[in-house]
Design a protein around this motif. Structure first.
Motif, PDB file in Angstrom:
ATOM      1  N   PHE A  37      -1.118   9.731  10.212  1.00 46.50           N
ATOM      2  CA  PHE A  37      -0.765  11.057  10.718  1.00 46.50           C
ATOM      3  C   PHE A  37      -0.522  12.045   9.570  1.00 46.50           C
ATOM      4  O   PHE A  37      -1.022  13.176   9.598  1.00 46.50           O
ATOM      5  CB  PHE A  37       0.486  10.958  11.598  1.00 46.50           C
ATOM      6  N   VAL A  38       0.230  11.608   8.564  1.00 42.22           N
ATOM      7  CA  VAL A  38       0.502  12.487   7.416  1.00 42.22           C
ATOM      8  C   VAL A  38      -0.788  12.857   6.701  1.00 42.22           C
ATOM      9  O   VAL A  38      -0.983  14.018   6.301  1.00 42.22           O
ATOM     10  CB  VAL A  38       1.483  11.798   6.443  1.00 42.22           C
ATOM     11  N   ASN A  39      -1.687  11.902   6.558  1.00 38.59           N
ATOM     12  CA  ASN A  39      -2.950  12.184   5.890  1.00 38.59           C
ATOM     13  C   ASN A  39      -3.787  13.186   6.669  1.00 38.59           C
ATOM     14  O   ASN A  39      -4.443  14.055   6.084  1.00 38.59           O
ATOM     15  CB  ASN A  39      -3.743  10.891   5.689  1.00 38.59           C
ATOM     16  N   VAL A  40      -3.790  13.081   7.986  1.00 35.55           N
ATOM     17  CA  VAL A  40      -4.538  14.033   8.812  1.00 35.55           C
ATOM     18  C   VAL A  40      -3.953  15.433   8.663  1.00 35.55           C
ATOM     19  O   VAL A  40      -4.686  16.419   8.504  1.00 35.55           O
ATOM     20  CB  VAL A  40      -4.526  13.590  10.289  1.00 35.55           C
ATOM     21  N   VAL A  41      -2.631  15.543   8.705  1.00 36.06           N
ATOM     22  CA  VAL A  41      -1.984  16.852   8.553  1.00 36.06           C
ATOM     23  C   VAL A  41      -2.281  17.450   7.180  1.00 36.06           C
ATOM     24  O   VAL A  41      -2.631  18.635   7.058  1.00 36.06           O
ATOM     25  CB  VAL A  41      -0.458  16.713   8.767  1.00 36.06           C
ATOM     26  N   LEU A  42      -2.163  16.641   6.139  1.00 37.59           N
ATOM     27  CA  LEU A  42      -2.428  17.138   4.791  1.00 37.59           C
ATOM     28  C   LEU A  42      -3.879  17.587   4.629  1.00 37.59           C
ATOM     29  O   LEU A  42      -4.159  18.607   3.989  1.00 37.59           O
ATOM     30  CB  LEU A  42      -2.112  16.048   3.761  1.00 37.59           C
ATOM     31  N   ARG A  43      -4.787  16.838   5.220  1.00 36.61           N
ATOM     32  CA  ARG A  43      -6.207  17.145   5.030  1.00 36.61           C
ATOM     33  C   ARG A  43      -6.606  18.421   5.753  1.00 36.61           C
ATOM     34  O   ARG A  43      -7.316  19.259   5.196  1.00 36.61           O
ATOM     35  CB  ARG A  43      -7.055  15.968   5.518  1.00 36.61           C
ATOM     36  N   TYR A  44      -6.160  18.583   7.002  1.00 41.73           N
ATOM     37  CA  TYR A  44      -6.635  19.704   7.804  1.00 41.73           C
ATOM     38  C   TYR A  44      -5.798  20.962   7.642  1.00 41.73           C
ATOM     39  O   TYR A  44      -6.276  22.057   7.906  1.00 41.73           O
ATOM     40  CB  TYR A  44      -6.696  19.304   9.285  1.00 41.73           C
ATOM     41  N   LEU A  45      -4.568  20.821   7.203  1.00 38.23           N
ATOM     42  CA  LEU A  45      -3.719  22.006   7.037  1.00 38.23           C
ATOM     43  C   LEU A  45      -3.567  22.432   5.583  1.00 38.23           C
ATOM     44  O   LEU A  45      -3.412  23.627   5.299  1.00 38.23           O
ATOM     45  CB  LEU A  45      -2.335  21.745   7.636  1.00 38.23           C
ATOM     46  N   PHE A  46      -3.624  21.475   4.656  1.00 30.93           N
ATOM     47  CA  PHE A  46      -3.363  21.803   3.253  1.00 30.93           C
ATOM     48  C   PHE A  46      -4.517  21.415   2.316  1.00 30.93           C
ATOM     49  O   PHE A  46      -4.399  21.564   1.112  1.00 30.93           O
ATOM     50  CB  PHE A  46      -2.078  21.100   2.786  1.00 30.93           C
ATOM     51  N   ASN A  47      -5.610  20.921   2.911  1.00 26.25           N
ATOM     52  CA  ASN A  47      -6.775  20.508   2.121  1.00 26.25           C
ATOM     53  C   ASN A  47      -6.367  19.531   1.011  1.00 26.25           C
ATOM     54  O   ASN A  47      -6.812  19.630  -0.126  1.00 26.25           O
ATOM     55  CB  ASN A  47      -7.487  21.724   1.523  1.00 26.25           C
ATOM     56  N   ASP A  48      -5.505  18.607   1.374  1.00 24.73           N
ATOM     57  CA  ASP A  48      -4.992  17.622   0.428  1.00 24.73           C
ATOM     58  C   ASP A  48      -4.942  16.266   1.139  1.00 24.73           C
ATOM     59  O   ASP A  48      -5.253  16.163   2.325  1.00 24.73           O
ATOM     60  CB  ASP A  48      -3.608  18.033  -0.061  1.00 24.73           C
ATOM     61  N   ALA A  49      -4.572  15.232   0.432  1.00 20.84           N
ATOM     62  CA  ALA A  49      -4.481  13.907   1.047  1.00 20.84           C
ATOM     63  C   ALA A  49      -3.693  12.977   0.151  1.00 20.84           C
ATOM     64  O   ALA A  49      -3.574  13.208  -1.059  1.00 20.84           O
ATOM     65  CB  ALA A  49      -5.878  13.337   1.305  1.00 20.84           C
ATOM     66  N   LEU A  50      -3.140  11.936   0.751  1.00 22.19           N
ATOM     67  CA  LEU A  50      -2.532  10.854  -0.013  1.00 22.19           C
ATOM     68  C   LEU A  50      -3.668   9.968  -0.510  1.00 22.19           C
ATOM     69  O   LEU A  50      -4.319   9.282   0.285  1.00 22.19           O
ATOM     70  CB  LEU A  50      -1.571  10.051   0.857  1.00 22.19           C
ATOM     71  N   ILE A  51      -3.934   9.982  -1.793  1.00 19.77           N
ATOM     72  CA  ILE A  51      -5.092   9.275  -2.314  1.00 19.77           C
ATOM     73  C   ILE A  51      -5.014   7.776  -2.048  1.00 19.77           C
ATOM     74  O   ILE A  51      -6.041   7.091  -1.934  1.00 19.77           O
ATOM     75  CB  ILE A  51      -5.249   9.575  -3.823  1.00 19.77           C
ATOM     76  N   TRP A  52      -3.798   7.261  -1.925  1.00 12.71           N
ATOM     77  CA  TRP A  52      -3.618   5.831  -1.682  1.00 12.71           C
ATOM     78  C   TRP A  52      -3.467   5.506  -0.194  1.00 12.71           C
ATOM     79  O   TRP A  52      -3.336   4.339   0.178  1.00 12.71           O
ATOM     80  CB  TRP A  52      -2.384   5.323  -2.421  1.00 12.71           C
ATOM     81  N   GLY A  53      -3.517   6.522   0.667  1.00 10.65           N
ATOM     82  CA  GLY A  53      -3.208   6.330   2.076  1.00 10.65           C
ATOM     83  C   GLY A  53      -4.140   5.359   2.791  1.00 10.65           C
ATOM     84  O   GLY A  53      -3.691   4.450   3.494  1.00 10.65           O
ATOM     85  N   LEU A  54      -5.444   5.535   2.602  1.00  9.35           N
ATOM     86  CA  LEU A  54      -6.403   4.681   3.305  1.00  9.35           C
ATOM     87  C   LEU A  54      -6.271   3.227   2.875  1.00  9.35           C
ATOM     88  O   LEU A  54      -6.293   2.312   3.717  1.00  9.35           O
ATOM     89  CB  LEU A  54      -7.828   5.177   3.050  1.00  9.35           C
ATOM     90  N   GLU A  55      -6.096   2.993   1.587  1.00  7.00           N
ATOM     91  CA  GLU A  55      -5.991   1.612   1.103  1.00  7.00           C
ATOM     92  C   GLU A  55      -4.725   0.946   1.635  1.00  7.00           C
ATOM     93  O   GLU A  55      -4.752  -0.238   2.017  1.00  7.00           O
ATOM     94  CB  GLU A  55      -6.003   1.586  -0.419  1.00  7.00           C
ATOM     95  N   VAL A  56      -3.633   1.676   1.676  1.00  5.13           N
ATOM     96  CA  VAL A  56      -2.387   1.112   2.198  1.00  5.13           C
ATOM     97  C   VAL A  56      -2.526   0.780   3.679  1.00  5.13           C
ATOM     98  O   VAL A  56      -2.069  -0.276   4.141  1.00  5.13           O
ATOM     99  CB  VAL A  56      -1.216   2.089   1.965  1.00  5.13           C
ATOM    100  N   VAL A  57      -3.175   1.668   4.437  1.00  3.32           N
ATOM    101  CA  VAL A  57      -3.380   1.402   5.865  1.00  3.32           C
ATOM    102  C   VAL A  57      -4.246   0.162   6.063  1.00  3.32           C
ATOM    103  O   VAL A  57      -3.971  -0.661   6.950  1.00  3.32           O
ATOM    104  CB  VAL A  57      -4.015   2.629   6.555  1.00  3.32           C
ATOM    105  N   LEU A  58      -5.283   0.009   5.242  1.00 12.55           N
ATOM    106  CA  LEU A  58      -6.119  -1.184   5.340  1.00 12.55           C
ATOM    107  C   LEU A  58      -5.320  -2.452   5.036  1.00 12.55           C
ATOM    108  O   LEU A  58      -5.478  -3.481   5.703  1.00 12.55           O
ATOM    109  CB  LEU A  58      -7.307  -1.063   4.382  1.00 12.55           C
ATOM    110  N   ILE A  59      -4.460  -2.382   4.019  1.00 14.74           N
ATOM    111  CA  ILE A  59      -3.621  -3.537   3.678  1.00 14.74           C
ATOM    112  C   ILE A  59      -2.665  -3.860   4.829  1.00 14.74           C
ATOM    113  O   ILE A  59      -2.527  -5.022   5.236  1.00 14.74           O
ATOM    114  CB  ILE A  59      -2.831  -3.258   2.386  1.00 14.74           C
ATOM    115  N   LEU A  60      -2.037  -2.832   5.362  1.00 17.45           N
ATOM    116  CA  LEU A  60      -1.106  -3.043   6.466  1.00 17.45           C
ATOM    117  C   LEU A  60      -1.811  -3.583   7.703  1.00 17.45           C
ATOM    118  O   LEU A  60      -1.251  -4.415   8.437  1.00 17.45           O
ATOM    119  CB  LEU A  60      -0.382  -1.729   6.797  1.00 17.45           C
ATOM    120  N   PHE A  61      -3.032  -3.118   7.937  1.00 16.45           N
ATOM    121  CA  PHE A  61      -3.785  -3.623   9.085  1.00 16.45           C
ATOM    122  C   PHE A  61      -4.074  -5.116   8.933  1.00 16.45           C
ATOM    123  O   PHE A  61      -3.961  -5.884   9.891  1.00 16.45           O
ATOM    124  CB  PHE A  61      -5.093  -2.847   9.237  1.00 16.45           C
ATOM    125  N   ALA A  62      -4.436  -5.530   7.717  1.00 15.78           N
ATOM    126  CA  ALA A  62      -4.666  -6.959   7.462  1.00 15.78           C
ATOM    127  C   ALA A  62      -3.384  -7.749   7.685  1.00 15.78           C
ATOM    128  O   ALA A  62      -3.406  -8.835   8.293  1.00 15.78           O
ATOM    129  CB  ALA A  62      -5.182  -7.149   6.040  1.00 15.78           C
TER     130      ALA A  62
END
Length: 227
Positions: A37-62
């Motif tokens: 959710f935070v990554n979506v907000v950062l990307r669409y509202l602030f044109n930014d992102a948590l660079i580590w966000g996707l990798e952490v989500v993948l780890i947590l999913f595993a």
């Protein structure tokens, strides 16, 4: 038969472990949702992102999937096909359940060996020898303790790993030994839960390792609630 109705912790220690397990699974799921959710907000509202966000989500999913496997065995929540099983009488069903339990134990043992052999070099430990059964520990295997994740920053609570397995060299990213630890841990937990479920079948406290007739039970519960 629902999985949740078939499991009741019998002791205070069992209830505590059950609570920790459910809390951990809920925490992982919540963190996945929050980071996404935070990554979506950062990307669409602030044109930014948590660079580590996707990798952490993948780890947590595993982690969520691997922990969920053992949790499913404990709760008798794994779905299965019982069309053939239902052709047999009660003793026949029990015998098939015991065969199924034996197969699950054998698979869990192989999974534990494979998980250890994969994770051990990342912890500067030795994998086991032998293709199917551990025949001792292998020697001369080059460790992979210096392998790090792609983007996940190093956390201070794991700095002790630098002296423990990385010969004092500092990590600029989180070492892979940390997220990969879920492999042997979850495999050992799966083996434990399978052994517990199998013993419940042996002692007659369970009829199967799977949840049966889930749809019929849901309809019956709904009909009972309307009365």
């Amino acid at each position: 038969m629902s999985g949740h109705s078939s499991y009741r912790p019998g002791s205070a220690f069992g209830r505590a472990i059950h609570s920790i397990e459910e809390t951990l699974i809920a925490f992982i799921l919540g963190m996945m949702t929050l980071i996404t959710f935070v990554n979506v907000v950062l990307r669409y509202l602030f044109n930014d992102a948590l660079i580590w966000g996707l990798e952490v989500v993948l780890i947590l999913f595993a982690w969520l999937v691997l922990l969920g496997i053992s949790y499913g065995f404990k709760m008798t929540a794994h779905l299965g096909v019982d069309a053939v099983i239902n052709l047999f009488d009660k003793p026949g069903k029990r015998n098939l359940a015991l065969i199924s339990a034996f197969c699950c134990i054998a698979y869990a043992l192989l999974l534990l060996k494979g998980a250890w052999d994969y994770w051990a070099p990342f912890a500067a430990l030795q994998p086991t020898e032998g293709r199917w059964f551990p025949m001792g520990f292998a020697t001369g295997v080059r460790d992979r303790a210096f392998y790090v994740t792609d983007q996940v920053p190093m956390l201070g609570i794991f700095r002790w790993l630098e002296d423990a397995i990385n010969y004092g060299d500092s990590y600029d990213k989180l070492p892979r030994v940390v997220p990969y630890f879920i492999l042997p841990f979850s495999a050992a937990l799966i083996l434990l839960r399978v052994l517990q479920a199998s013993w419940a079948v042996v002692t007659g406290r369970k009829d199967s390792l799977i949840v049966s007739h889930e749809a019929e039970d849901a309809v019956a519960d709904a009909a009972q609630n309307r009365e």
